[in-house]
Scaffold this motif. Structure first.
Motif, PDB file in Angstrom:
ATOM      1  N   GLN A   1     180.671 106.010 -26.170  1.00  0.00           N
ATOM      2  CA  GLN A   1     179.335 105.601 -26.606  1.00  0.00           C
ATOM      3  C   GLN A   1     179.303 105.373 -28.113  1.00  0.00           C
ATOM      4  O   GLN A   1     178.685 104.417 -28.596  1.00  0.00           O
ATOM      5  CB  GLN A   1     178.339 106.700 -26.233  1.00  0.00           C
TER       6      GLN A   1
ATOM      7  N   GLU B   1     180.831 102.116 -28.821  1.00  0.00           N
ATOM      8  CA  GLU B   1     179.945 101.001 -28.421  1.00  0.00           C
ATOM      9  C   GLU B   1     178.864 100.769 -29.468  1.00  0.00           C
ATOM     10  O   GLU B   1     178.603  99.633 -29.877  1.00  0.00           O
ATOM     11  CB  GLU B   1     179.302 101.322 -27.070  1.00  0.00           C
ATOM     12  N   PHE B   2     178.254 101.843 -29.941  1.00  0.00           N
ATOM     13  CA  PHE B   2     177.160 101.703 -30.902  1.00  0.00           C
ATOM     14  C   PHE B   2     177.680 101.195 -32.242  1.00  0.00           C
ATOM     15  O   PHE B   2     177.017 100.398 -32.910  1.00  0.00           O
ATOM     16  CB  PHE B   2     176.441 103.036 -31.080  1.00  0.00           C
TER      17      PHE B   2
ATOM     18  N   ASP C   1     180.125  99.287 -32.577  1.00  0.00           N
ATOM     19  CA  ASP C   1     180.430  97.880 -32.335  1.00  0.00           C
ATOM     20  C   ASP C   1     179.164  97.022 -32.490  1.00  0.00           C
ATOM     21  O   ASP C   1     179.213  95.909 -33.023  1.00  0.00           O
ATOM     22  CB  ASP C   1     180.991  97.746 -30.915  1.00  0.00           C
ATOM     23  N   HIS C   2     178.031  97.551 -32.029  1.00  0.00           N
ATOM     24  CA  HIS C   2     176.763  96.835 -32.201  1.00  0.00           C
ATOM     25  C   HIS C   2     176.502  96.565 -33.679  1.00  0.00           C
ATOM     26  O   HIS C   2     175.981  95.517 -34.054  1.00  0.00           O
ATOM     27  CB  HIS C   2     175.579  97.672 -31.676  1.00  0.00           C
ATOM     28  N   ASP C   3     176.831  97.567 -34.496  1.00  0.00           N
ATOM     29  CA  ASP C   3     176.560  97.471 -35.935  1.00  0.00           C
ATOM     30  C   ASP C   3     177.729  96.901 -36.707  1.00  0.00           C
ATOM     31  O   ASP C   3     177.741  96.976 -37.937  1.00  0.00           O
ATOM     32  CB  ASP C   3     176.253  98.868 -36.502  1.00  0.00           C
ATOM     33  N   LYS C   4     178.693  96.375 -35.994  1.00  0.00           N
ATOM     34  CA  LYS C   4     179.906  95.817 -36.626  1.00  0.00           C
ATOM     35  C   LYS C   4     180.589  96.852 -37.507  1.00  0.00           C
ATOM     36  O   LYS C   4     181.144  96.537 -38.556  1.00  0.00           O
ATOM     37  CB  LYS C   4     179.579  94.567 -37.486  1.00  0.00           C
TER      38      LYS C   4
ATOM     39  N   GLU D   1     166.590 103.502 -36.234  1.00  0.00           N
ATOM     40  CA  GLU D   1     167.862 102.767 -36.289  1.00  0.00           C
ATOM     41  C   GLU D   1     168.316 102.403 -34.883  1.00  0.00           C
ATOM     42  O   GLU D   1     168.748 101.285 -34.618  1.00  0.00           O
ATOM     43  CB  GLU D   1     168.921 103.632 -36.989  1.00  0.00           C
TER      44      GLU D   1
ATOM     45  N   ASN E   1     168.513  98.414 -33.911  1.00  0.00           N
ATOM     46  CA  ASN E   1     169.881  97.880 -33.821  1.00  0.00           C
ATOM     47  C   ASN E   1     170.502  97.958 -32.440  1.00  0.00           C
ATOM     48  O   ASN E   1     171.525  97.325 -32.200  1.00  0.00           O
ATOM     49  CB  ASN E   1     170.790  98.623 -34.802  1.00  0.00           C
ATOM     50  N   HIS E   2     169.904  98.731 -31.536  1.00  0.00           N
ATOM     51  CA  HIS E   2     170.595  98.940 -30.259  1.00  0.00           C
ATOM     52  C   HIS E   2     169.720  98.741 -29.036  1.00  0.00           C
ATOM     53  O   HIS E   2     170.242  98.524 -27.942  1.00  0.00           O
ATOM     54  CB  HIS E   2     171.174 100.366 -30.207  1.00  0.00           C
TER      55      HIS E   2
ATOM     56  N   LYS F   1     169.923  95.277 -27.341  1.00  0.00           N
ATOM     57  CA  LYS F   1     171.309  94.972 -27.022  1.00  0.00           C
ATOM     58  C   LYS F   1     171.734  95.701 -25.744  1.00  0.00           C
ATOM     59  O   LYS F   1     172.473  95.191 -24.917  1.00  0.00           O
ATOM     60  CB  LYS F   1     172.222  95.378 -28.185  1.00  0.00           C
TER      61      LYS F   1
ATOM     62  N   TYR G   1     174.010  90.320 -24.348  1.00  0.00           N
ATOM     63  CA  TYR G   1     174.595  90.872 -25.567  1.00  0.00           C
ATOM     64  C   TYR G   1     175.853  91.697 -25.284  1.00  0.00           C
ATOM     65  O   TYR G   1     176.796  91.681 -26.057  1.00  0.00           O
ATOM     66  CB  TYR G   1     173.571  91.744 -26.329  1.00  0.00           C
TER      67      TYR G   1
END
Lengths: 555, 378
Positions: free
Chosen positions: A255, A258-259, A261-264, B264, B268-269, B272, B366
């Motif tokens: 997890q 994954e998170f 990765d969302h935020d690069k 946050e 940001n999530h 997605k 996404y």
């Protein structure tokens, strides 16, 4: 209630009820043995016969078993029972059943010491006697779960008596019992040390005289920790990687990745999404789940063996449980009697510590919260007696609802559950074992596929009470990922697949073999070129919508 | 009054900030609701969502007025408003248009503006029946225990669907757990606001009724709305009680930290993780073809048409039409070197002798889940 005789009679009746609910049809409800029970039973049998476990280890401190490393105390106690009464399901389960019954008495006395109210004590005992978790975990023997819970409860009781009498011997007994619990089931390795720490601190602060004598229980504790460290160096870490939440391949780490990765993978994501925050949230969430209504009255694990099919608390008791917790906390805050306050505090510490072992493991599990058994009942009893008091109408309504809850539970557990859920308790393996026993002399070999599990070897050992000495001499096994995989002993062969090619590869020319298959395996087998003639030994055996086939063939 | 207005503005800013960014697409339920009111925005235009923001801010203002009128306790009212401002369930409900925010707005208005308790109760009952299915949708007590479950309330959130679930967040913030118990203690044991207790009890009881009568969309966020509103007021009372006991600096720090953490996660999530429910691939598809200025209709297979068509026919600035064909018809129409754009689903590719790897343009959600495959006709 001032009448001592009445209390004793009522307690006796409750104890009889509790024993009956636990011992009635012990060998068949739940059906079994299941895999761990068979392993525990056979290792106990091996110890009783030879002084060594199934792998030949002399009086081991930990039992390798399948590679899951079982705790020793339950197996040693069961060895005594098996020595006297032989190996069967009932004798394998006996120690858990006995300690589960005695737990009723333990919590009666705990409630009596803490609240000094016979109504609360008797109601606690009654609720424990009819507790779904109390009944279920007293009737299975995959591990020393109930033994462990009993020892924790008894340790708490001894400590409460110490606080009352100031006799050091009781403190030592308390520590010893808590240490023994750590050799019974893994949850105690989290709960008991924390309880012992609380006991040390409370005793050291509260008992003004003879403080130097506390060195004795401290030394015992440190010695026990050393033994456990030695015993657990391999087993505990592998077990923890298997069930704990902290491994690299576990859901929490995935997890985090994954998170990020969302935020690069930017700096902000590293600040917010890391092991500290995510493990903290997961631990807190898992911990809180054990106090939550969804677990207490909804929890039903319908696919796993060694998990109760009924939640821990009867529905009507839920509000009393929460109120009891609030009342306990306010008692601690408001009590002026030091000893009383310490007693309440000890109870609260157990309540708070009990869910920790469940919090650090993956997946919801009732058995890992079993240390809380007794606390649910005592809190419910406390609030019920306090609130209902002399309110006859309300008390009657609560009793009626509780009776309905109990009826629903007993009907499910003693009637529906053994009828419909037998397949979870290795019904296939036990049926195969029965057939093997019946037809032993007719066949040269029995071939059992390992499609469902890798440990089906334990069942012929258990059900035929196979000589441990002979087994150790004959068996052939391999190891894989820390698990032991037995391939053959005596007439029994355990194969990965029962295709024609696999059977031909066994090189048993001119031997008459019996092959067991389920429906999928059979359908696959009949589609293959008929290089082998096979004859059904008996009509298809159906149990719980599963089919079992037994074929005879000459290879 | 000044404080209340200030809090109203804070609500507007907090809940309206970057309204088009999260969620950055429309759900089908939002589309259906807008259609009912004949509102057809352009793609990327989310200005209609400010209505939800305004109603949510108004809920806080009205609740302030209700609490203050009942208790004459200014700081208690402020604390409750803060609880409503930062509650995750209300934050997410404020970010898109839905009837439930209107329902809660009317409940808060009834509580604040009606002169006596009897009228308030009557108004709540009428609203509950108006906004529910008016029949028992589900009588399963187990579902109710799931919604009242402490873990679900503060950590897990809506277990029915992730469409309104901020990841790793419950209906309330983690730290609100302590304020909930403090609030109960303050209201029921210390009797710190006696005039609030009866309306709150009624609100909770009606919340239970609403839960069992509520619409068959069955999201716990909707069904438990009244119960959450009740809990928000209790939590706010907890803020007030503990802040009064010299814990204010600590409360500010831990609450702020929790707000930042879940915000946050929300920005940001959130969408997605549930991009499927929020039409992420559909909007991306429409934007792509809008830029192409198609002269011919976009050809869709029957299985790809259903959801996509609803989005295409909704936005006011979609500059192309769609045409749905069967696979056999598409085989004749979507041939190589034709000028057609043809979209299919993954399981239909073999009919065209194609595999996943043969397709250059795939419209995905996404998380990478592929949805629409553009056949190589051009």
């Amino acid at each position: 209630m001032n009448n001592k005789k009445t209390t004793l009679i009522l307690l006796f009746l409750i104890l009889i009820l509790g024993c009956f609910l636990r011992f009635y049809k012990l060998g068949s409800i739940p059906p079994g043995p299941e895999w761990d029970e068979a392993s525990v039973g056979y290792n106990a049998y091996s110890i009783a016969q030879t002084g060594r476990d199934e792998w030949g280890n002399k009086l081991p401190l930990i039992f390798p078993a399948f590679g899951d490393y079982k705790n020793p105390l339950y197996i040693y106690l069961t060895a005594g029972v098996v020595k006297l009464f032989g190996l069967n399901i009932a004798t394998t389960r006996f120690i858990n059943t006995l300690t589960g019954s005695l737990l009723i008495l333990v919590w009666f006395f705990i409630a009596d010491l803490i609240f000094k109210n016979k109504k609360i004590s008797l109601l606690t005992a009654f609720l424990l006697a009819v507790s779904p978790f109390g009944i279920y975990y007293s009737r299975i023997a995959g591990d020393g779960m109930m033994l462990s819970v009993f020892l924790i409860g008894a340790g708490l009781l001894a400590e409460l008596y110490f606080l009352k009498t100031k006799r050091l011997l009781l403190c030592i007994i308390s520590i010893l019992l808590l240490i023994l619990s750590m050799f019974s089931y893994n949850l105690a390795r989290i709960v008991s040390p924390l309880l012992m720490l609380a006991v040390f601190i409370i005793n050291f602060i509260s008992v003004k005289t003879n403080r130097r004598w506390f060195v004795i229980p401290l030394v015992i504790f440190l010695l026990a920790l050393f033994i456990i460290y030695k015993q657990s160096a391999i087993s505990l870490s592998s077990r923890f990687q298997y069930v704990g939440i902290f491994g690299q391949k576990k859901g929490v780490v995935l997890q985090i990745n994954e998170f990020r990765d969302h935020d690069k993978n930017n700096l902000l994501s590293k600040i917010f999404h890391n092991k500290v925050t995510f493990f903290g949230i997961t631990l807190s969430s898992n911990y809180l789940a054990m106090f939550s209504s969804d677990f207490l009255v909804n929890f039903k694990h319908q696919t796993d063996v060694s998990e109760s099919f009924w939640p821990p608390l009867h529905l009507i008791l839920l509000p009393f449980y929460y109120l009891g917790l609030i009342f306990l906390i306010s008692k601690i805050a408001g009590s002026r009697n030091r000893r009383e306050r310490l007693s309440y505090l000890l109870l609260l510490i157990l309540i708070l510590v009990a869910p920790i072992s469940s919090a650090i493991t993956e997946g919801g599990s009732g058995k890992r919260d079993l240390a809380a058994l007794g606390t649910w009942e005592i809190l419910s009893a406390y609030a019920a007696v306090y609130l209902l008091g002399r309110k006859k109408l309300l008390t009657t309504i609560v009793i009626i609802i509780l009776a309905v809850n109990l009826y629903a539970y007993f009907k499910f557990f003693y009637y529906t559950y053994p009828r419909d859920y037998g397949q979870i308790y290795a019904a296939r393996e036990n049926k195969i074992c029965g057939l093997e026993k019946q037809n032993y002399s007719r066949f040269d070999y029995f071939i059992v596929p390992r499609k469902i599990d890798n440990v089906s070897y334990i069942f012929p050992l258990f059900c035929q009470q196979y000589s441990p000495l002979k087994y150790r001499q004959e068996r052939q096994f391999t190891t894989k990922d820390g698990w032991f995989i037995v391939n053959r002993f005596d007439k029994y062969l355990f194969v990965d697949d029962t295709t024609a090619k696999d059977l031909a590869g066994l090189k048993l020319k001119n031997k008459t073999v019996a092959v067991f298959m389920n429906a999928d395996e059979r359908n696959l087998f009949v589609l293959q070129p008929k290089k082998l003639r096979f004859i059904p030994v008996l009509p298809v055996l159906k149990y719980n919508d599963v089919s079992l086939y037994m074929f005879s063939m000459k290879l | 009054m000044t404080a209340a207005i200030l809090l109203f503005i804070v609500n507007l800013i907090f809940k309206g900030f970057l309204i088009g960014k999260t969620p950055n697409s429309l759900s089908l339920s939002e589309i259906d609701l807008l259609r009912r009111f004949n509102v057809y925005p352009a793609i990327g235009d989310y200005s209609f969502r400010y209505l939800a923001v305004i109603m949510s801010a108004a809920i806080s203002l009205l609740t302030f007025y209700f609490i203050y009128r009942q208790t004459k306790n200014f700081w208690l009212a402020i604390a409750v408003v803060l609880s409503l401002t930062f509650a995750p369930y209300l934050f997410i409900l404020s970010r898109f248009l839905n009837v439930y925010i209107a329902f809660l707005f009317l409940i808060a208005a009834g509580l604040a503006l009606l002169p006596n308790n009897k009228l308030k109760y009557l108004a709540i009952i009428i609203l509950v029946f108006a906004f529910s299915d008016r029949r028992i949708v589900s009588a399963d007590l187990n579902d109710l225990f799931k919604i009242l479950d402490l873990r679900n309330l503060f950590f897990a959130g809506d277990t029915v669907s992730s469409v309104l679930h901020i990841p790793l967040t419950g209906f309330f913030m983690y730290v609100d757990l302590f304020f909930l118990f403090a609030g109960w203690y303050f209201l029921y044991l210390k009797k710190g606001a006696e005039k609030l207790v009866n309306p709150l009890n009624f609100l909770f009881a009606t919340g239970i009724v609403f839960y069992f009568l509520s619409t068959s969309s069955s999201l716990n966020t909707y069904r438990g709305l009244l119960i959450f509103y009740y809990l928000s007021i209790v939590i706010g009372s907890g803020y007030y009680f503990l802040a009064r006991n010299r814990l204010l600096p600590l409360i500010i720090i831990i609450v702020l930290a929790n707000i930042v953490f879940y915000q946050e996660l929300a920005y940001n999530h959130f969408d997605k993780k549930s991009s499927f429910e929020w039409g992420y691939a559909e909007q991306a598809t429409i934007q792509y073809f809008n830029n192409r200025h198609l002269s011919q209709p976009l050809i869709l297979s029957k299985s790809s048409a259903g959801k996509l068509d609803r989005y295409v026919n909704f936005f006011s600035n979609t500059n192309f039409k769609t045409k749905t064909l069967t696979v056999n018809q598409m085989k004749k129409t979507c041939v190589k070197n034709s000028s057609n754009y043809c979209l299919v689903r993954e399981d239909e590719l073999p009919y065209f002798g194609l595999a996943k790897d043969d397709i250059k343009l795939v419209f995905r959600y996404y998380d990478g889940l592929p949805m629409y495959f553009l056949l190589p006709t051009r």
